[in-house]
Design a protein around this motif. Sequence first.
Motif, PDB file in Angstrom:
ATOM      1  N   ALA A  25       5.162  -1.628   1.307  1.00  0.00           N
ATOM      2  CA  ALA A  25       4.440  -0.424   1.710  1.00  0.00           C
ATOM      3  C   ALA A  25       2.972  -0.540   1.358  1.00  0.00           C
ATOM      4  CB  ALA A  25       5.058   0.797   1.040  1.00  0.00           C
ATOM      5  N   LEU A 378       8.328   4.734   3.203  1.00  0.00           N
ATOM      6  CA  LEU A 378       8.618   3.431   3.801  1.00  0.00           C
ATOM      7  C   LEU A 378       9.606   2.634   2.969  1.00  0.00           C
ATOM      8  CD1 LEU A 378       4.908   2.419   4.592  1.00  0.00           C
ATOM      9  CD2 LEU A 378       6.516   3.548   6.132  1.00  0.00           C
ATOM     10  N   LEU A 384      11.325   3.374   7.696  1.00  0.00           N
ATOM     11  CA  LEU A 384      10.357   2.553   8.425  1.00  0.00           C
ATOM     12  C   LEU A 384      10.577   2.686   9.925  1.00  0.00           C
ATOM     13  CD1 LEU A 384       8.033   0.590   8.068  1.00  0.00           C
ATOM     14  CD2 LEU A 384       9.697  -1.263   7.817  1.00  0.00           C
ATOM     15  N   ASN A 387       9.140   6.007  11.178  1.00  0.00           N
ATOM     16  CA  ASN A 387       7.675   5.999  11.254  1.00  0.00           C
ATOM     17  C   ASN A 387       7.171   5.157  12.416  1.00  0.00           C
ATOM     18  OD1 ASN A 387       6.071   7.328   8.841  1.00  0.00           O
ATOM     19  ND2 ASN A 387       7.960   6.542   7.958  1.00  0.00           N
TER      20      ASN A 387
END
Length: 437
Positions: A25, A378, A384, A387
């Motif tokens: 991240a 994340l 993930l 996003n």
Amino acid sequence: MKRLLTAALTPLFTALLALCLSQAAQAGVKIEHWTTSGGARVQFVESKVLPMLDVQVDFGAGSMFDPDGKAGLAALTRAVLDLGAGARDESQIAEQLADLGATLGGGADTDRASVALRTLSDKAKRDIALSILRDVLHQPRFDAAIFEREKARTIAALKDALTRPDAIAGKAFWAALYPAHPYGKQATPESVAALSRDDLAAFYRAHYTVGNASITLVGDLSRRDAEQIAERIAQGLPTGRPPELPVMPQALTGQDVRIAHPASQAHVYLGMPAIERGHPDFFPLIVGNYTLGGGGFVSRLMKEVRDKRGYAYSVYSYFAPLKQPGPFQIGLQTQRKQAGDALKLARDILLDFVQNGPTEEELAAAQANLTGSFPLRLDSNKKLLDNVAAIAFYGLPFDYLDQYQDKIRAVTVDDVKAAFSRHIRADSLITVTVAGE
């Protein structure tokens, strides 16, 4: 399968996993992207931390695309989509996924509909799971009996919502915010009852198209395999292009909506349409909103409305950017006799914040929280995936996650004041009160 994986994770491995994800991240996320031969957009993030693959396919097929007089069609189409496809009926899909340790999910919201698959990355299991995903996307059955069952469930849920003050307030709020825009459309028992199986099939053909598809893959996969999988998913989808977006009406005139209800607690909403996803004012607004009402017990609304006056157990504010300008909203629940006082106080706090913004100390606290908590957004393949899928669907820059923390740190008090002044106007605020006196 989930229990076996959990049991195999020793404390040391768990710690190493968290460390690796945290470092990933902080180091940024490498999003590879391309377009399939048929025109579907693809995003891929390789992650070898776990032997898993997550796939999500998004379409511009949310409720904003419900045809006139057919509110609820997008949601019902998505609800029935994966309940029988190709040679597999509903039970066969569920049984095969369970045998593989895979899951099929997704849903429909205001802007988009999605189908998501989580599977082990082992090729033998992965290929079977992906064949189920492809059948769902390419050959949904829309079986008549299942359609009638899901329609009945939807109607029952809508009738139940008509008795709950929170649901009544939410529907009234969106209808008042978007009186001449599809965002304000509300499914009703009557509109859903009028839908036919042919309506679902037509909506699928019009919106679940290759040109309207965004495919996101995250996990233990090579770029070459990702390209092949994405191509197979895209091939076989109906042909078509993304639908045109409706015209967003001009600024609203403020109004006060009051709805009678016998509940002992009043539900109060205050807000107006604000910004779309990707708007340059997004970062000043979310940094400022942390101080206003997004920061829980440290927010001004919580301190003034709950701690000092005892008007509400919880009060909050947020911005919800959408494909087109989504709402800014303040919400609270209070005793009936206090509804007017609580609403006036929340409005006064908001307008004072629009004029004066946060203090330097409040700004620093907001930035520290938003940047410090960012890696937690994340820390799993699923987060993930969520996003990256949103970045692609809403057309955000592919370095969005890399730049997020720097964008937060760059916000100044003047930036917050200017952004709030541009998007929050006293004469355009909509208030909805259900069960107030």
